[in-house]
Write an enzyme that holds these catalytic residues in place. Structure first.
Site, short mmCIF file in Angstrom:
data_model
loop_
_atom_site.label_atom_id
_atom_site.label_comp_id
_atom_site.label_asym_id
_atom_site.label_seq_id
_atom_site.Cartn_x
_atom_site.Cartn_y
_atom_site.Cartn_z
N ASP A 15 13.32 36.39 17.23
CA ASP A 15 12.97 37.61 16.48
C ASP A 15 13.26 37.52 14.98
O ASP A 15 13.26 38.54 14.29
CB ASP A 15 13.70 38.85 17.05
CG ASP A 15 12.97 39.43 18.25
OD1 ASP A 15 11.77 39.13 18.41
OD2 ASP A 15 13.62 40.14 19.02
N VAL A 16 13.52 36.33 14.49
CA VAL A 16 13.83 36.17 13.06
C VAL A 16 12.54 36.18 12.22
O VAL A 16 12.55 36.55 11.05
CB VAL A 16 14.65 34.88 12.83
CG1 VAL A 16 14.71 34.50 11.36
CG2 VAL A 16 16.06 35.07 13.37
N THR A 19 6.88 33.73 14.19
CA THR A 19 5.46 34.04 14.35
C THR A 19 4.90 34.66 13.08
O THR A 19 3.80 34.30 12.63
CB THR A 19 5.26 35.00 15.54
OG1 THR A 19 5.82 34.40 16.71
CG2 THR A 19 3.78 35.27 15.79
N LYS A 40 1.97 26.76 20.74
CA LYS A 40 3.32 27.13 21.21
C LYS A 40 3.42 26.70 22.66
O LYS A 40 2.53 26.99 23.46
CB LYS A 40 3.52 28.65 21.07
CG LYS A 40 4.86 29.14 21.62
CD LYS A 40 5.30 30.43 20.96
CE LYS A 40 6.60 30.95 21.58
NZ LYS A 40 7.37 31.80 20.65
N SER A 44 7.47 33.76 26.17
CA SER A 44 8.02 34.68 27.18
C SER A 44 8.09 36.09 26.63
O SER A 44 8.18 36.29 25.42
CB SER A 44 9.40 34.20 27.65
OG SER A 44 10.26 33.98 26.55
N GLY A 120 8.33 27.22 17.89
CA GLY A 120 9.30 27.08 18.97
C GLY A 120 9.50 28.38 19.72
O GLY A 120 8.82 29.38 19.49
N SER A 121 10.43 28.35 20.65
CA SER A 121 10.84 29.55 21.38
C SER A 121 12.30 29.79 21.01
O SER A 121 13.12 28.86 21.07
CB SER A 121 10.73 29.33 22.89
OG SER A 121 9.43 28.92 23.25
N ARG A 184 11.99 38.36 5.10
CA ARG A 184 12.43 39.72 4.72
C ARG A 184 13.27 39.66 3.44
O ARG A 184 14.29 40.32 3.31
CB ARG A 184 13.21 40.40 5.86
CG ARG A 184 12.41 40.58 7.15
CD ARG A 184 13.21 41.40 8.15
NE ARG A 184 12.50 41.64 9.39
CZ ARG A 184 12.55 40.84 10.44
NH1 ARG A 184 13.27 39.73 10.40
NH2 ARG A 184 11.89 41.13 11.55
N1 LIG Z 1 8.48 39.79 6.76
C1 LIG Z 1 8.31 40.69 7.74
N2 LIG Z 1 7.86 41.94 7.45
C2 LIG Z 1 7.65 42.85 8.42
N3 LIG Z 1 7.87 42.62 9.74
C3 LIG Z 1 8.32 41.41 10.09
C4 LIG Z 1 8.57 40.39 9.12
N4 LIG Z 1 9.01 39.30 9.77
C5 LIG Z 1 9.04 39.62 11.07
N5 LIG Z 1 8.63 40.88 11.28
C6 LIG Z 1 8.53 41.57 12.58
O1 LIG Z 1 9.74 41.32 13.30
C7 LIG Z 1 9.47 41.09 14.67
C8 LIG Z 1 9.98 39.70 15.07
O2 LIG Z 1 9.26 38.71 14.32
P1 LIG Z 1 8.56 37.48 15.06
O3 LIG Z 1 7.81 37.93 16.26
O4 LIG Z 1 7.81 36.74 14.02
O5 LIG Z 1 9.86 36.67 15.52
P2 LIG Z 1 9.92 35.26 16.27
O6 LIG Z 1 10.97 34.45 15.61
O7 LIG Z 1 8.57 34.67 16.32
O8 LIG Z 1 10.41 35.66 17.74
P3 LIG Z 1 10.25 34.81 19.13
O9 LIG Z 1 11.52 34.05 19.27
O10 LIG Z 1 10.10 35.89 20.16
O11 LIG Z 1 9.05 33.93 19.03
C9 LIG Z 1 7.97 41.28 14.85
O12 LIG Z 1 7.71 42.61 15.22
C10 LIG Z 1 7.42 41.00 13.46
O13 LIG Z 1 6.18 41.65 13.21
C1 LIG Z 2 11.86 36.51 24.76
C2 LIG Z 2 12.09 36.08 23.33
N1 LIG Z 2 11.26 36.85 22.45
C3 LIG Z 2 11.87 34.59 23.10
N2 LIG Z 2 10.49 34.30 23.26
C4 LIG Z 2 12.78 33.70 23.94
C5 LIG Z 2 14.14 33.66 23.34
C6 LIG Z 2 15.07 32.72 24.02
C7 LIG Z 2 16.46 32.77 23.43
C8 LIG Z 2 17.43 31.95 24.18
C9 LIG Z 2 18.83 32.07 23.59
O1 LIG Z 2 19.08 31.55 22.50
O2 LIG Z 2 19.69 32.72 24.20
MG LIG Z 3 7.36 34.16 17.95
#
Ligand SMILES: Nc1ncnc2c1ncn2[C@@H]1O[C@H](COP(=O)(O)OP(=O)(O)OP(=O)(O)O)[C@@H](O)[C@H]1O
Ligand SMILES: C[C@H](N)[C@H](N)CCCCCC(=O)O
Ligand SMILES: [Mg+2]
Length: 230
Positions: A15-16, A19, A40, A44, A120-121, A184
């Protein structure tokens, strides 16, 4: 045919913004006229319906980067509904990740695009499969595919620790880190400006871009970006 070049995008955690940032990277390359795509291995936390898939990571990147729906067909190899690590999702839902499937799909992406960005995941330490038959970590896939990587990190409080640990882990695993992207980022925030400086000093890896909240374009030269792929 595996003519294309690849780059792996990881982050300091789930969630950082992998994507979000990947979508801007692929968009930038495509707008510069490059053939650029997304892959990818394991996604999940998304419904396995067509609509659910469309809302998942690959669908988001396709929407932002202007990749046609028909092209997204093989851009994710494994989809799980439970929002947990892929290794646990596979224990609950079946269909565990196989290295051969991931390698074949990635190579197919390389034959289709000149620049493939693989997301990655979770963070860098993520089990994709952990059962009696096989144990596969995300880093095993990165290594097998011979990919260099970018690290997406949140720009805010706590990022010095998370980023330095992630980069150090990757270096010790022999995964080259080409750059860090702070997500961010708010240039008006003195702490974030200092985070950028401290992360570069302590990792010796450049922050190649800073992405603001709700940013619709990544500020980096397309040629520089393309040069990171190998
Ligand atoms: N710069 C940004 N501005 C606004 N929203 C953002 C920004 N970066 C991320 N988000 C939002 O934060 C949430 C998490 O971001 P994202 O899905 O890119 O994380 P991720 O690292 O791909 O997570 P995952 O491990 O699930 O693949 C999403 O709802 C995304 O739209
Ligand atoms: C469901 C989530 N958004 C990711 N796709 C998967 C994250 C796995 C994290 C595992 C961990 O570090 O504990
Ligand atoms: Mg992602």
């Amino acid at each position: 045919m595996t003519d294309g070049k690849g780059l792996f995008v990881t982050a300091t955690g789930t969630d950082v913004g992998k994507t979000y940032v990947t979508a801007l990277i692929v968009k930038k390359l495509r707008e510069a006229g490059h053939s650029a795509g997304y892959y990818k291995a394991a996604l999940s936390g998304v419904a396995k319906t067509a609509a659910g898939f469309r809302t998942g990571d690959a669908g988001y990147v396709a929407d932002v980067a202007g990749i046609a729906q028909e092209e997204t067909g093989n851009s994710v190899s494994y989809v799980y509904e439970k929002a947990v690590s892929p290794h646990l999702a596979a224990k609950l839902e079946g269909n565990p990740v196989k290295m051969a499937v991931v390698m074949a799909a990635y190579k197919q992406a390389l034959s289709r695009y000149d620049y493939v960005t693989m997301e990655g995941s979770g963070g860098i330490v993520c089990p994709l499969r952990y059962d009696d038959d096989a144990q596969l970590l995300l880093e095993d896939v990165i290594t097998a595919l011979g990919l260099d990587a970018l690290v997406v990190a949140d720009a805010g409080l706590g990022t010095i620790n998370a980023t330095v640990l992630t980069v150090d882990y990757m270096k010790r695993r022999g995964i080259p880190v080409k750059g860090i992207i702070l997500n961010r980022y708010d240039a008006a925030d003195a702490m974030m400006r200092d985070n950028k400086k401290m992360v570069e000093i302590l990792t010796r890896v450049p922050v190649i871009a800073c992405v603001k909240k709700d940013e619709t374009a990544i500020v980096i030269d397309a040629a520089t970006l393309a040069g990171l792929y190998g």
